[in-house]
Design a protein around this motif. Structure first.
Motif, mmCIF file in Angstrom:
data_model
loop_
_atom_site.group_PDB
_atom_site.id
_atom_site.type_symbol
_atom_site.label_atom_id
_atom_site.label_comp_id
_atom_site.label_asym_id
_atom_site.label_seq_id
_atom_site.Cartn_x
_atom_site.Cartn_y
_atom_site.Cartn_z
ATOM 1 N N ARG A 82 0.831 -1.210 0.000
ATOM 2 C CA ARG A 82 0.000 0.000 0.000
ATOM 3 C C ARG A 82 0.863 1.257 0.000
ATOM 4 N NH1 ARG A 82 -5.047 -0.051 3.865
ATOM 5 N NH2 ARG A 82 -5.827 1.329 2.262
ATOM 6 N N ALA A 83 1.920 1.270 0.815
ATOM 7 C CA ALA A 83 2.811 2.434 0.864
ATOM 8 C C ALA A 83 3.532 2.615 -0.464
ATOM 9 C CB ALA A 83 3.818 2.276 2.001
ATOM 10 N N VAL A 84 3.989 1.520 -1.044
ATOM 11 C CA VAL A 84 4.704 1.595 -2.320
ATOM 12 C C VAL A 84 3.790 2.139 -3.408
ATOM 13 C CG1 VAL A 84 5.811 0.227 -4.123
ATOM 14 C CG2 VAL A 84 6.349 -0.222 -1.733
ATOM 15 N N LEU A 85 2.598 1.599 -3.514
ATOM 16 C CA LEU A 85 1.672 2.044 -4.559
ATOM 17 C C LEU A 85 1.226 3.485 -4.354
ATOM 18 C CD1 LEU A 85 -0.515 -1.120 -5.159
ATOM 19 C CD2 LEU A 85 1.238 -0.151 -6.647
ATOM 20 N N SER A 86 0.934 3.848 -3.104
ATOM 21 C CA SER A 86 0.481 5.218 -2.870
ATOM 22 C C SER A 86 1.578 6.222 -3.179
ATOM 23 C CB SER A 86 -0.019 5.393 -1.437
ATOM 24 O OG SER A 86 1.054 5.284 -0.524
ATOM 25 N N LEU A 87 2.818 5.900 -2.828
ATOM 26 C CA LEU A 87 3.914 6.818 -3.132
ATOM 27 C C LEU A 87 4.241 6.830 -4.614
ATOM 28 C CD1 LEU A 87 6.285 6.134 -0.130
ATOM 29 C CD2 LEU A 87 5.146 8.279 -0.657
ATOM 30 N N ALA A 88 4.370 5.667 -5.218
ATOM 31 C CA ALA A 88 4.765 5.602 -6.631
ATOM 32 C C ALA A 88 3.691 6.198 -7.534
ATOM 33 C CB ALA A 88 5.071 4.162 -7.021
ATOM 34 N N VAL A 89 2.463 5.757 -7.379
ATOM 35 C CA VAL A 89 1.382 6.253 -8.233
ATOM 36 C C VAL A 89 1.051 7.696 -7.881
ATOM 37 C CG1 VAL A 89 -1.042 5.935 -8.870
ATOM 38 C CG2 VAL A 89 0.456 3.956 -8.618
#
Length: 153
Positions: A82-89
């Motif tokens: 969730r953290a990876v997707l929220s930051l990347a996207v």
């Protein structure tokens, strides 16, 4: 002979961008590479340059993504997905929207759709791009690790 000249010019532009980057490292390398590409656009050889997207994906993007994926710790990635997707996207979308509006302020006669497309080109979409753009600014380690998909505990 034309293919050799094309490849030689592309390699020269990439090497030239890297040399300029070593002299002026405060600007991310990606911007120097974009500038080198713009300079190549005025070379008569590239007037009708046609690179098939499938070939570009196969020969350039695939090896880069494969190499980047080799260093990813998948168990840690899944724990923090969730953290990876929220930051990347999220960061890519913010870059596209803000970059598109700022570019439109400078070139008001060009459509917003084109400006968003241009901003999407320079948006950091992979860890290599993120690292090159953020290497001269302070980013918290956990944020940088999440963006690069190398999660730290």
């Amino acid at each position: 002979m034309e293919i050799f000249l094309t490849v030689a010019l592309l390699v020269t532009a990439a090497v030239g961008a890297n040399i300029v980057y070593t002299i002026f490292p405060r600007i991310p390398l990606a911007f120097y590479q974009i500038g080198a590409g713009l300079l190549l656009a005025v070379v008569p050889t590239f007037e009708h340059f046609d690179l098939e997207p499938e070939l570009f994906m196969l020969l350039i993007i695939s090896p880069l993504m494969f190499n980047d994926g080799q260093s990813t710790n998948y168990s840690l990635l899944m724990r923090r997905i969730r953290a990876v997707l929220s930051l990347a996207v999220g960061l890519a979308m913010v870059t596209i929207i803000v970059g598109g509006f700022i570019a439109h302020l400078f070139w008001a006669n060009i459509s917003m759709a084109l400006m968003f497309a241009l901003a999407a080109i320079v948006a950091p979409t992979d860890s290599v791009a993120v690292e090159s753009i953020t290497n001269s600014i302070e980013v918290p380690e956990h944020v940088m690790a999440a963006l690069k998909k190398r999660i730290v505990i």
